[in-house]
Design a protein around this motif. Structure first.
Motif, PDB file in Angstrom:
ATOM      1  N   THR A 178      33.667   5.434  46.350  1.00  0.00           N
ATOM      2  CA  THR A 178      32.455   6.213  46.953  1.00  0.00           C
ATOM      3  C   THR A 178      33.358   6.958  47.763  1.00  0.00           C
ATOM      4  N   LEU A 179      33.167   8.229  47.496  1.00  0.00           N
ATOM      5  CA  LEU A 179      33.859   9.567  48.619  1.00  0.00           C
ATOM      6  C   LEU A 179      32.578  10.292  49.084  1.00  0.00           C
ATOM      7  N   GLN A 180      32.604  10.673  50.377  1.00  0.00           N
ATOM      8  CA  GLN A 180      31.593  11.898  50.593  1.00  0.00           C
ATOM      9  C   GLN A 180      32.195  13.089  49.983  1.00  0.00           C
ATOM     10  N   ALA A 181      31.161  13.934  49.695  1.00  0.00           N
ATOM     11  CA  ALA A 181      31.578  15.336  48.795  1.00  0.00           C
ATOM     12  C   ALA A 181      32.346  16.123  49.425  1.00  0.00           C
ATOM     13  N   GLY A 182      32.325  16.208  50.947  1.00  0.00           N
ATOM     14  CA  GLY A 182      32.992  16.963  51.859  1.00  0.00           C
ATOM     15  C   GLY A 182      34.590  16.750  51.912  1.00  0.00           C
ATOM     16  N   ASP A 183      34.793  15.415  51.620  1.00  0.00           N
ATOM     17  CA  ASP A 183      36.581  15.037  51.515  1.00  0.00           C
ATOM     18  C   ASP A 183      37.292  15.369  50.137  1.00  0.00           C
ATOM     19  N   VAL A 184      36.501  16.033  49.213  1.00  0.00           N
ATOM     20  CA  VAL A 184      36.994  16.498  48.037  1.00  0.00           C
ATOM     21  C   VAL A 184      36.927  18.201  47.899  1.00  0.00           C
ATOM     22  N   ASN A 185      37.673  18.770  47.668  1.00  0.00           N
ATOM     23  CA  ASN A 185      37.606  20.446  47.539  1.00  0.00           C
ATOM     24  C   ASN A 185      37.768  20.551  46.245  1.00  0.00           C
ATOM     25  N   VAL A 186      36.631  20.654  45.553  1.00  0.00           N
ATOM     26  CA  VAL A 186      36.370  21.004  44.022  1.00  0.00           C
ATOM     27  C   VAL A 186      35.280  22.061  43.902  1.00  0.00           C
ATOM     28  N   ALA A 187      35.471  23.114  43.214  1.00  0.00           N
ATOM     29  CA  ALA A 187      34.678  24.186  43.198  1.00  0.00           C
ATOM     30  C   ALA A 187      33.805  23.987  41.728  1.00  0.00           C
ATOM     31  N   PRO A 188      32.553  24.335  41.944  1.00  0.00           N
ATOM     32  CA  PRO A 188      31.790  24.254  40.762  1.00  0.00           C
ATOM     33  C   PRO A 188      32.646  24.954  39.479  1.00  0.00           C
ATOM     34  N   GLY A 189      32.314  24.425  38.326  1.00  0.00           N
ATOM     35  CA  GLY A 189      32.943  24.845  37.267  1.00  0.00           C
ATOM     36  C   GLY A 189      34.348  24.635  37.030  1.00  0.00           C
TER      37      GLY A 189
END
Length: 124
Positions: free
Chosen positions: A67-78
């Protein structure tokens, strides 16, 4: 000349001799210089740890759920699945190593629809 080369190969010179010192110097040069000139297939770890801690649990088989925090992953929607898988794999490398394989993932969101955390199923 042939005799000198044979003596170097079989290491017949006594310690403290000029030729002994030359052999030791060549060995030390090989040990300390070749990693800079030759790719031995290993790469030094340049770890960039996430800002928030990760939690790891077993998936009951041979894998793990991270489980990772969303801020640690740089993914754009889509973004396509292949891009998401690659970004998640890079984010997991400090914890799971560079041979981690991401099987699937889920993104949980808060009440306002903002990304909160990633749950990633992975194995080595």
């Amino acid at each position: 000349m042939n005799r000198i080369l044979k003596s170097y190969f079989y290491w017949t010179y006594p310690r403290g001799n000029f030729h002994y010192d030359v052999m030791v110097t060549l060995i030390l040069l090989f040990i300390f210089v070749t990693p800079h000139l030759w790719n031995y297939g290993d790469k030094p770890s340049v770890l960039q740890f996430p800002k928030h801690p990760m939690s790891v649990t077993s998936d009951g088989r041979r894998g793990m759920i991270i489980t990772l925090q969303a801020g640690d992953v740089n993914v754009a929607p889509g973004d396509p699945d292949q891009t998401v898988r690659k970004v998640l794999r890079v984010a997991l490398e400090p914890l799971a190593g560079d041979s981690v394989f991401v099987e699937r993932w889920e993104l949980s969101r808060d009440a306002n629809g903002n990304p909160q955390e990633w749950k990633v199923w992975a194995h080595r």
